[in-house]
Design an enzyme around this catalytic site. Sequence first.
Site, short mmCIF file in Angstrom:
data_model
loop_
_atom_site.label_atom_id
_atom_site.label_comp_id
_atom_site.label_asym_id
_atom_site.label_seq_id
_atom_site.Cartn_x
_atom_site.Cartn_y
_atom_site.Cartn_z
N LYS A 192 0.86 -1.14 0.07
CA LYS A 192 0.21 -0.12 0.02
C LYS A 192 0.96 1.36 -0.08
O LYS A 192 0.26 2.37 -0.38
CB LYS A 192 -0.92 0.00 1.23
CG LYS A 192 -2.00 -1.14 0.97
CD LYS A 192 -3.30 -1.20 1.87
CE LYS A 192 -4.32 -1.93 1.36
NZ LYS A 192 -3.67 -3.57 1.32
C1 LIG Z 1 -4.39 -4.53 0.50
C2 LIG Z 1 -3.59 -6.00 0.25
C3 LIG Z 1 -3.76 -6.72 -0.59
C4 LIG Z 1 -5.10 -6.57 -1.72
O1 LIG Z 1 -4.96 -5.58 -2.55
P1 LIG Z 1 -6.32 -5.12 -3.45
O2 LIG Z 1 -5.85 -3.95 -4.02
O3 LIG Z 1 -7.31 -4.69 -2.17
O4 LIG Z 1 -6.67 -6.23 -4.12
C5 LIG Z 1 -3.03 -7.97 -0.77
N1 LIG Z 1 -1.82 -8.06 -0.06
C6 LIG Z 1 -1.77 -7.01 0.95
C7 LIG Z 1 -0.48 -7.26 1.91
C8 LIG Z 1 -2.33 -6.05 1.14
O5 LIG Z 1 -1.89 -5.08 1.98
#
Ligand SMILES: *Cc1c(COP(=O)(O)O)cnc(C)c1O
Length: 500
Positions: free
Chosen positions: A113
């Site tokens: 993120k």
């Molecule tokens: C948010 C997240 C995801 C999922 O990503 P999306 O864009 O919501 O599909 C996968 N792995 C981790 C570690 C995350 O923090």
Amino acid sequence: MEYTSTRDKSLSVSSAVAIKTGLAPDGGLFVPKDIPQITKEEIEALAQMSYTDRAVKILEGYLTDFTGAELSECTHNAYNKAKFETDEIAPLYKLTNDVYFLELWHGPTCAFKDMALQILPHLLKKSVVKTGETKEVVILVATSGDTGKAALEGFKDVDGTRIIVFYPENGVSSMQKRQMATQEGNNVDVAAVYGNFDDAQSGVKRIFGDKEYARVLEQNNFMLSSANSINWGRLVPQIVYYFSAYANLVKNDEIKVGDPVNFVVPTGNFGNILAAYYAKEMGLPIAKLICASNENNVLTDFINTGVYDKNRPFKTTSSPSMDILISSNLERFLYHITGCDDVRVAGWMKELAETGRYEVPEVTKAKIREVFYGGCCNDEETLLTIRAVHKENGYVIDTHTAVAKCVYDAYRAETGDETKTVIVSTASPFKFSDNVLNAIAGDGAADGLDDFALLETLSEKGELTIPASLADLRTKPIIFTTTCDKTEMYDVVSHMLNLS
Ligand SMILES: *Cc1c(COP(=O)(O)O)cnc(C)c1O
């Protein structure tokens, strides 16, 4: 480049307005009216560029109301050595002859993120100025863990912005709580809310929807905004690393420009994999997009049957950031795959809100399956995958990345497809150290260990260095101890903004 709404394509706004407002007025999501194209020659040129230059090249196609100098400033502020542990920003790890991991977790919070939330504050700040807005932007976030910390790190000390994060007192891990409670920065605030994630989220939504309170904020020269994953300013930076991964394969002589590559993405809200879809539509030679889910496998069923049905038990898994039953960003994909059929998309979203279910017609289903392969795995398979990758390759992956690897193994066994494949690695194994430790050192290895003992034991058993941002938490003072009731969330906001 103009943006429109997935639910009403007569709308037309600039990227700055889309980023500043987050959600379209009709409740739809902002989508670009055209998809910029990248040529083979341009991809070839990316191979020689730094990550920030690659980012400018991709972003300029979408954010046409930003100048080159502005985009350069935003990318340099976001992706630099003070924020990321490696100059490469998003390095590629070669596992075998034809399988690679794209490591997106070298940023300040050790999860992918950061790739979007490090740059969003800069894009947002510029969008506010561009649209003639003079008020200070106040970001409110309700988080179940990773997003809150990543947003705090992204917005901290960014002029003209403040950020307030609410997390459920009993809904985040002790490490996540510590990450937020020790947050530094002169424009940040954090509060724990009694209750679960829904309590925190509904409290934030109520504040957003409160017209009377909005007026009070306005009189005090503040405006609310969101760092939510449906904001276009969070999605567009994610397109960059798909091009970057491909450029690195070219640079390392693993492929020639034009060769097809598969990407496997561990998916929750469908934001990350949607960015890969945009990259494909822009001309990046992506063969198959493999959508990996945990036991909350709504998307697997959707890809395989054309029926989206969230009416099923919510499961708590070892990959909690993917524990999602409504994948909001799917709406954007549906808009594009139906040839911009806003009426249809609005209808499906209405059905979803009313019944929790909708079904797409056969033609749409066929188009979806041309692009995507969907698969899922459970916690036991996740653990066995981490164990196997460590044993066979000496490489340690986190639980989310393991879901992707597990689904890829199934895909390859089923199809025999030997196309070179990049698995998107979304979190550092240290972020989920208890499960990872149990996988590589044997069931029970994590029993009785506190957060820091877990980090040290994983470091030892996995022969890995603990990321500095996690190791440092041990000595960081706790700054935020506010706990509030759902009804007191207004008070927390007013207090932080010095409203009477
Ligand atoms: C948010 C997240 C995801 C999922 O990503 P999306 O864009 O919501 O599909 C996968 N792995 C981790 C570690 C995350 O923090």
